[in-house]
Design a protein around this motif. Structure first.
Motif, short mmCIF file in Angstrom:
data_model
loop_
_atom_site.label_atom_id
_atom_site.label_comp_id
_atom_site.label_asym_id
_atom_site.label_seq_id
_atom_site.Cartn_x
_atom_site.Cartn_y
_atom_site.Cartn_z
N MET A 183 0.85 -1.19 0.00
CA MET A 183 0.00 0.00 0.00
C MET A 183 0.89 1.25 0.00
O MET A 183 1.88 1.32 0.71
CB MET A 183 -0.90 0.00 1.22
CG MET A 183 -1.79 1.23 1.28
SD MET A 183 -2.90 1.23 2.68
CE MET A 183 -2.18 2.51 3.66
N SER A 184 0.50 2.21 -0.77
CA SER A 184 1.23 3.46 -0.85
C SER A 184 0.90 4.33 0.36
O SER A 184 -0.23 4.40 0.82
CB SER A 184 0.84 4.19 -2.13
OG SER A 184 1.36 5.49 -2.13
N LEU A 185 1.93 5.01 0.85
CA LEU A 185 1.75 5.94 1.97
C LEU A 185 0.84 7.10 1.58
O LEU A 185 0.26 7.76 2.44
CB LEU A 185 3.11 6.44 2.43
CG LEU A 185 3.16 7.26 3.70
CD1 LEU A 185 2.59 6.46 4.87
CD2 LEU A 185 4.58 7.68 4.01
N ALA A 186 0.68 7.35 0.30
CA ALA A 186 -0.16 8.45 -0.18
C ALA A 186 -1.60 8.31 0.29
O ALA A 186 -2.27 9.32 0.53
CB ALA A 186 -0.11 8.53 -1.69
N TYR A 187 -2.08 7.08 0.45
CA TYR A 187 -3.47 6.88 0.86
C TYR A 187 -3.71 7.32 2.31
O TYR A 187 -4.85 7.52 2.71
CB TYR A 187 -3.90 5.44 0.65
CG TYR A 187 -4.07 5.10 -0.81
CD1 TYR A 187 -5.13 5.61 -1.53
CD2 TYR A 187 -3.13 4.30 -1.46
CE1 TYR A 187 -5.28 5.31 -2.88
CE2 TYR A 187 -3.27 4.00 -2.81
CZ TYR A 187 -4.34 4.51 -3.50
OH TYR A 187 -4.48 4.23 -4.84
N THR A 230 -9.60 11.16 -0.76
CA THR A 230 -9.40 9.71 -0.87
C THR A 230 -10.03 9.17 -2.14
O THR A 230 -9.40 8.41 -2.90
CB THR A 230 -9.97 8.99 0.36
OG1 THR A 230 -9.36 9.52 1.54
CG2 THR A 230 -9.73 7.50 0.29
N ARG A 255 -5.35 6.86 -9.28
CA ARG A 255 -4.33 5.81 -9.23
C ARG A 255 -4.84 4.45 -9.69
O ARG A 255 -4.10 3.70 -10.31
CB ARG A 255 -3.77 5.68 -7.83
CG ARG A 255 -2.94 6.89 -7.46
CD ARG A 255 -2.12 6.63 -6.25
NE ARG A 255 -1.13 7.70 -6.12
CZ ARG A 255 -0.13 7.65 -5.29
NH1 ARG A 255 0.03 6.61 -4.52
NH2 ARG A 255 0.71 8.65 -5.23
N GLU A 256 -6.07 4.14 -9.37
CA GLU A 256 -6.60 2.80 -9.65
C GLU A 256 -7.62 2.79 -10.79
O GLU A 256 -7.87 1.76 -11.38
CB GLU A 256 -7.26 2.20 -8.39
CG GLU A 256 -6.43 2.28 -7.13
CD GLU A 256 -5.11 1.52 -7.19
OE1 GLU A 256 -5.01 0.56 -7.98
OE2 GLU A 256 -4.19 1.90 -6.47
N GLN A 288 -0.98 13.77 -6.64
CA GLN A 288 -0.70 12.87 -7.77
C GLN A 288 0.28 13.51 -8.75
O GLN A 288 1.16 12.83 -9.27
CB GLN A 288 -2.01 12.50 -8.48
CG GLN A 288 -1.86 11.54 -9.62
CD GLN A 288 -1.44 10.15 -9.18
OE1 GLN A 288 -1.48 9.80 -8.01
NE2 GLN A 288 -1.01 9.33 -10.12
N ALA A 347 3.67 13.29 -7.45
CA ALA A 347 3.99 11.88 -7.18
C ALA A 347 4.24 11.61 -5.71
O ALA A 347 5.23 11.01 -5.33
CB ALA A 347 5.16 11.44 -8.03
#
Length: 138
Positions: A1-5, A52, A59-60, A134, A137
């Motif tokens: 999991m990315s820390l961005a979330y 979120t 991203r998805e 985003q 990055a």
């Protein structure tokens, strides 16, 4: 999991809260520490959930199941902010009026919910923060 979330919703919360503080301070012509918290423009709650949902979409993709969950959560939170929490604030106002003159009573906080424009402003702040994150990055 990315820390961005985890980082993006936190950044959206900080951004919306800072904007709310600055706007209230400008309108009141003094530092508006009392305006921090529930209610006001922009909605912190809307900013968090929309950041979120936007991040997941970017991203998805919007066809990913996580996007559906994020949008559902965002709608629930925003409906609650404009409905139930607003009604709680109105009830607090009525209770405060009933207690007027009672030296032993503690006034309840009346500003709890949001108007539609405050919710929309929060949603826009959240979406913009996610787009910015985003783009850099995060």
């Amino acid at each position: 999991m990315s820390l961005a979330y985890a980082a993006v919703p936190l950044l959206a919360w900080l951004t919306a809260g800072s904007l709310k503080f600055a706007l209230n301070s400008w309108l009141q012509r003094r530092l508006a520490f009392g305006g921090i918290g529930y209610g006001g423009c922009p909605s912190n709650h809307s900013a968090i959930v929309c950041s979120t949902a936007t991040l997941v979409a970017l991203r998805e993709g919007v066809d990913h199941p996580a996007f559906g969950v994020a949008v559902t959560l965002a709608f629930i939170v925003m409906l609650d902010a404009g409905g139930l929490r607003r009604q709680v604030g109105l009830q607090a106002r009525a209770i405060n009026q009933l207690q007027a003159g009672d030296a032993m009573s503690v006034a309840l906080r009346e500003r709890m919910g949001h108007r539609r424009k405050e919710i929309v402003a929060g949603a826009l702040v959240g979406a913009l923060v996610a787009c910015f994150a985003q783009a850099v990055a995060l």
